[in-house]
Design a protein around this motif. Structure first.
Motif, PDB file in Angstrom:
ATOM      1  N   ASP A   1      90.070 -32.004 -90.204  1.00  0.00           N
ATOM      2  CA  ASP A   1      90.263 -31.716 -88.782  1.00  0.00           C
ATOM      3  C   ASP A   1      91.500 -30.846 -88.571  1.00  0.00           C
ATOM      4  O   ASP A   1      91.519 -29.967 -87.710  1.00  0.00           O
ATOM      5  N   PHE A   2      92.519 -31.111 -89.350  1.00  0.00           N
ATOM      6  CA  PHE A   2      93.730 -30.297 -89.222  1.00  0.00           C
ATOM      7  C   PHE A   2      93.480 -28.877 -89.700  1.00  0.00           C
ATOM      8  O   PHE A   2      93.942 -27.912 -89.093  1.00  0.00           O
ATOM      9  N   ILE A   3      92.724 -28.757 -90.809  1.00  0.00           N
ATOM     10  CA  ILE A   3      92.443 -27.430 -91.356  1.00  0.00           C
ATOM     11  C   ILE A   3      91.691 -26.586 -90.336  1.00  0.00           C
ATOM     12  O   ILE A   3      91.942 -25.388 -90.174  1.00  0.00           O
ATOM     13  N   ILE A   4      90.784 -27.220 -89.597  1.00  0.00           N
ATOM     14  CA  ILE A   4      90.005 -26.488 -88.591  1.00  0.00           C
ATOM     15  C   ILE A   4      90.937 -25.844 -87.570  1.00  0.00           C
ATOM     16  O   ILE A   4      90.691 -24.745 -87.090  1.00  0.00           O
ATOM     17  N   GLU A   5      92.026 -26.529 -87.265  1.00  0.00           N
ATOM     18  CA  GLU A   5      92.977 -25.971 -86.298  1.00  0.00           C
ATOM     19  C   GLU A   5      94.082 -25.174 -86.973  1.00  0.00           C
ATOM     20  O   GLU A   5      95.167 -24.978 -86.416  1.00  0.00           O
ATOM     21  N   ASN A   6      93.815 -24.743 -88.214  1.00  0.00           N
ATOM     22  CA  ASN A   6      94.777 -23.951 -88.966  1.00  0.00           C
ATOM     23  C   ASN A   6      96.082 -24.694 -89.231  1.00  0.00           C
ATOM     24  O   ASN A   6      97.169 -24.128 -89.159  1.00  0.00           O
ATOM     25  N   LEU A   7      95.967 -25.971 -89.456  1.00  0.00           N
ATOM     26  CA  LEU A   7      97.139 -26.768 -89.778  1.00  0.00           C
ATOM     27  C   LEU A   7      96.860 -27.534 -91.056  1.00  0.00           C
ATOM     28  O   LEU A   7      95.730 -27.916 -91.320  1.00  0.00           O
TER      29      LEU A   7
ATOM     30  N   VAL B   1     100.707 -28.478 -82.246  1.00  0.00           N
ATOM     31  CA  VAL B   1      99.576 -29.337 -82.572  1.00  0.00           C
ATOM     32  C   VAL B   1      98.987 -29.828 -81.261  1.00  0.00           C
ATOM     33  O   VAL B   1      99.728 -30.251 -80.380  1.00  0.00           O
ATOM     34  N   SER B   2      97.679 -29.776 -81.135  1.00  0.00           N
ATOM     35  CA  SER B   2      97.083 -30.199 -79.877  1.00  0.00           C
ATOM     36  C   SER B   2      97.171 -31.713 -79.742  1.00  0.00           C
ATOM     37  O   SER B   2      97.146 -32.435 -80.738  1.00  0.00           O
ATOM     38  N   PRO B   3      97.308 -32.183 -78.497  1.00  0.00           N
ATOM     39  CA  PRO B   3      97.424 -33.635 -78.309  1.00  0.00           C
ATOM     40  C   PRO B   3      96.204 -34.393 -78.806  1.00  0.00           C
ATOM     41  O   PRO B   3      96.347 -35.505 -79.332  1.00  0.00           O
ATOM     42  N   GLU B   4      95.029 -33.772 -78.703  1.00  0.00           N
ATOM     43  CA  GLU B   4      93.820 -34.454 -79.169  1.00  0.00           C
ATOM     44  C   GLU B   4      93.910 -34.776 -80.649  1.00  0.00           C
ATOM     45  O   GLU B   4      93.586 -35.872 -81.104  1.00  0.00           O
ATOM     46  N   LEU B   5      94.391 -33.763 -81.394  1.00  0.00           N
ATOM     47  CA  LEU B   5      94.501 -33.929 -82.836  1.00  0.00           C
ATOM     48  C   LEU B   5      95.527 -35.012 -83.180  1.00  0.00           C
ATOM     49  O   LEU B   5      95.297 -35.855 -84.055  1.00  0.00           O
ATOM     50  N   LEU B   6      96.648 -34.972 -82.467  1.00  0.00           N
ATOM     51  CA  LEU B   6      97.687 -35.958 -82.723  1.00  0.00           C
ATOM     52  C   LEU B   6      97.189 -37.365 -82.419  1.00  0.00           C
ATOM     53  O   LEU B   6      97.435 -38.310 -83.178  1.00  0.00           O
TER      54      LEU B   6
ATOM     55  N   PHE C   1      98.708 -23.376 -91.509  1.00  0.00           N
ATOM     56  CA  PHE C   1      97.947 -23.034 -92.714  1.00  0.00           C
ATOM     57  C   PHE C   1      96.956 -21.926 -92.385  1.00  0.00           C
ATOM     58  O   PHE C   1      96.119 -22.071 -91.498  1.00  0.00           O
ATOM     59  N   TYR C   2      97.082 -20.799 -93.080  1.00  0.00           N
ATOM     60  CA  TYR C   2      96.165 -19.690 -92.841  1.00  0.00           C
ATOM     61  C   TYR C   2      95.610 -19.216 -94.164  1.00  0.00           C
ATOM     62  O   TYR C   2      96.358 -19.044 -95.138  1.00  0.00           O
ATOM     63  N   PRO C   3      94.290 -18.990 -94.224  1.00  0.00           N
ATOM     64  CA  PRO C   3      93.724 -18.381 -95.424  1.00  0.00           C
ATOM     65  C   PRO C   3      94.231 -16.942 -95.550  1.00  0.00           C
ATOM     66  O   PRO C   3      94.721 -16.371 -94.577  1.00  0.00           O
ATOM     67  N   ASP C   4      94.117 -16.390 -96.734  1.00  0.00           N
ATOM     68  CA  ASP C   4      94.659 -15.048 -96.978  1.00  0.00           C
ATOM     69  C   ASP C   4      94.072 -13.993 -96.063  1.00  0.00           C
ATOM     70  O   ASP C   4      94.769 -13.095 -95.594  1.00  0.00           O
ATOM     71  N   ASN C   5      92.760 -14.121 -95.804  1.00  0.00           N
ATOM     72  CA  ASN C   5      92.116 -13.086 -95.003  1.00  0.00           C
ATOM     73  C   ASN C   5      91.990 -13.502 -93.546  1.00  0.00           C
ATOM     74  O   ASN C   5      91.079 -13.098 -92.856  1.00  0.00           O
ATOM     75  N   TYR C   6      92.936 -14.297 -93.076  1.00  0.00           N
ATOM     76  CA  TYR C   6      92.810 -14.849 -91.720  1.00  0.00           C
ATOM     77  C   TYR C   6      93.164 -13.794 -90.672  1.00  0.00           C
ATOM     78  O   TYR C   6      94.183 -13.110 -90.769  1.00  0.00           O
ATOM     79  N   VAL C   7      92.310 -13.678 -89.678  1.00  0.00           N
ATOM     80  CA  VAL C   7      92.577 -12.823 -88.522  1.00  0.00           C
ATOM     81  C   VAL C   7      92.315 -13.667 -87.282  1.00  0.00           C
ATOM     82  O   VAL C   7      91.227 -14.196 -87.133  1.00  0.00           O
ATOM     83  N   GLY C   8      93.249 -13.808 -86.421  1.00  0.00           N
ATOM     84  CA  GLY C   8      92.997 -14.602 -85.221  1.00  0.00           C
ATOM     85  C   GLY C   8      94.286 -15.144 -84.632  1.00  0.00           C
ATOM     86  O   GLY C   8      95.375 -14.767 -85.058  1.00  0.00           O
ATOM     87  N   PRO C   9      94.116 -15.999 -83.668  1.00  0.00           N
ATOM     88  CA  PRO C   9      95.304 -16.530 -82.984  1.00  0.00           C
ATOM     89  C   PRO C   9      96.119 -17.434 -83.896  1.00  0.00           C
ATOM     90  O   PRO C   9      95.581 -18.082 -84.792  1.00  0.00           O
ATOM     91  N   ILE C  10      97.386 -17.438 -83.676  1.00  0.00           N
ATOM     92  CA  ILE C  10      98.285 -18.252 -84.497  1.00  0.00           C
ATOM     93  C   ILE C  10      98.648 -19.505 -83.713  1.00  0.00           C
ATOM     94  O   ILE C  10      99.101 -19.420 -82.569  1.00  0.00           O
TER      95      ILE C  10
END
Lengths: 120, 234
Positions: free
Chosen positions: B193-199, B117-122, B104-113
Motif C-alpha cells: 500500500d505504501f509503494i502504491i503511494e510512492n512511499l 503521507v496521506s491520513p488514510e494510509l497512516l 520511493f520512486y522507480p528509476d523511470n518514474y514520471v509523475g507527481p512527487i
C-alpha cells in the motif's frame, strides 16, 4: 472676604494631613483639574467684582470644567495626542485674562479712592 | 460666600494632594560606618533567622512526605500514575520497532512527487499495527492516544493537530511480543500500500529499547463525570 482664604487653608491642611497620594499616571489629570478649578475660581472672583456673579453658573462651571478637562486629558492619552495641552492653553489664557480684568478693576477702585482722599 | 469657601476648600485639598504626589521624598542616607555595621549585623541576624525558618519548614515538609509514602494516598498516587501511563501521558520505553517512511520512486518514474503521507494510509498503518499487538505508537514523535485525530487539513496531514514533519518519517512502536509484530509486518500488505503511494516503509529489526514521547496536548473528557460516593469507605 476671609472665609474663602480660611477654606483654602483648611483644604490644604486637610490634604497634607491625610497624606493622600495619587498614582503617578493619574497626576496629569489632577494637575489639569487643579488648573480648571483655579480658572473657575478666578472667573468667579472677576464676575463678583463686575457684579455679574451667578451662583449656579459658578458651581456648575467648577465641576463641569474639571470633568471636561480630565476627560479631555483622558481622551488625549488614549488617542496618543497631548490633548491636555489644549486644556492647559485654554485655561491658562483665560486665567491671565481674568486676572488682568481683576487687576484693572482693583486699580480703578484704588485710583478713585486716592483721588477722593486728595480732594478731601 | 459659602460657595466660594467650599470651592476654595476643594481647591486647597486638590493642591495639597497634587503637591504631595509631585514631591519626591528626599531622604539622604546619613548613616556613618558604625551605624551601617550595626544595620548590617541586624540584617544578617534576620537572614539567619529566616534561613533557620526555611530549614524548619523543609524538615516538616520532608516528614510529611515520609508520612504520605506510608499512607493511603500513595496507593491513589500510584493508580493515577498507572492511568496516566495507560492514557499515554508519560514517556513510554520498551522493546519495539522503528518503521521509517521514505519517498520511493522507480528509476523511470514520471509523475507527481509525494511530500507527505496521506491520513488514510497512516490510519491503515496504525490499524494494522494495533491488529498485530502494538501497545504504544508514535508517529513522527507524536504519541498516538485514544483520541488522536489523523486527518488532512488543506492538504497537510496532521496528527494530534500538529503537522507531520517532512519525509522521512519515523514511526515508533512498542509491543509486548516484538518478534510476532515484526513477522506479521514482514508479510503484511501494508508495504505494498505504501509503494502504491510512492512511499517505502522500512521495518527495523526488533530493538530492545524504543523511547516514545508523551502526549503533549490536553486530554478533554467531555462525556464523563466522577461519581460521588455516597458513603466514605474506610
Amino acid at each position: 472676604m476671609w472665609l474663602p482664604l480660611i477654606g483654602l487653608i483648611v483644604g490644604l491642611v486637610l490634604g497634607l494631613l491625610t497624606d493622600l497620594r495619587v498614582p503617578d499616571e493619574y497626576s496629569n489629570y489632577l494637575s489639569i483639574a487643579v488648573l480648571a478649578a483655579f480658572d473657575t475660581l478666578i472667573g468667579g472672583i472677576r464676575a463678583h467684582l463686575q457684579n455679574s456673579y451667578d451662583e449656579s453658573v459658578f458651581i456648575s462651571g467648577f465641576f463641569f470644567n474639571i470633568i471636561l478637562a480630565a476627560s479631555l486629558a483622558f481622551l488625549g492619552v488614549h488617542l496618543g495626542v497631548d490633548l491636555y495641552l489644549a486644556a492647559v492653553f485654554a485655561f491658562g489664557v483665560r486665567l491671565f485674562q481674568n486676572i488682568a480684568v481683576i487687576r484693572r478693576i482693583w486699580l480703578t477702585k484704588w485710583m478713585e479712592r486716592r483721588q477722593k482722599s486728595e480732594k478731601n | 460666600m459659602i460657595h466660594f469657601t467650599l470651592i476654595t476648600t476643594i481647591i486647597g485639598f486638590m493642591l495639597a494632594v497634587q503637591f504631595q504626589t509631585i514631591r519626591q521624598p528626599v531622604v539622604r542616607d546619613t548613616r556613618d560606618i558604625w551605624e551601617l555595621r550595626k544595620d548590617l549585623k541586624q540584617e544578617q541576624e534576620l537572614q539567619h533567622r529566616l534561613l533557620l525558618e526555611i530549614r524548619d519548614y523543609e524538615e516538616k515538609l520532608h516528614s510529611y512526605e515520609k508520612k504520605q509514602s506510608t499512607s493511603k494516598e500513595t496507593v491513589l498516587q500510584e493508580t493515577v500514575n498507572e492511568l496516566k501511563q495507560e492514557a499515554g501521558l508519560t514517556e513510554a520505553k520498551g522493546a519495539g520497532l522503528v518503521l521509517t517512511i521514505e519517498p520511493f520512486y522507480p528509476d523511470n518514474y514520471v509523475g507527481p512527487i509525494t511530500e507527505t503521507v496521506s491520513p488514510e494510509l497512516l490510519k491503515r498503518l496504525v490499524n494494522e499495527l494495533n491488529m498485530y499487538g502494538a501497545k504504544e505508537i508514535a508517529i513522527a514523535n507524536e504519541r498516538i492516544i485514544n483520541t488522536t485525530a489523523i486527518r488532512d487539513v488543506n492538504g497537510v496531514t496532521k496528527v494530534n493537530n500538529r503537522k507531520l514533519t517532512s519525509l522521512p518519517i519515523e514511526v515508533k512502536v512498542i509491543a509486548d511480543d516484538v518478534q510476532s509484530l515484526y513477522s506479521h509486518l514482514q508479510v503484511s500488505n501494508i508495504l505494498d500500500d505504501f509503494i502504491i503511494e510512492n512511499l517505502q516503509l522500512t521495518v527495523s529489526k526488533p530493538m530492545s529499547t524504543v523511547i516514545l514521547p508523551p502526549y503533549e496536548g490536553q486530554v478533554r473528557v467531555k462525556y464523563m463525570k466522577a461519581v460521588k460516593a455516597e458513603k466514605e469507605e474506610n
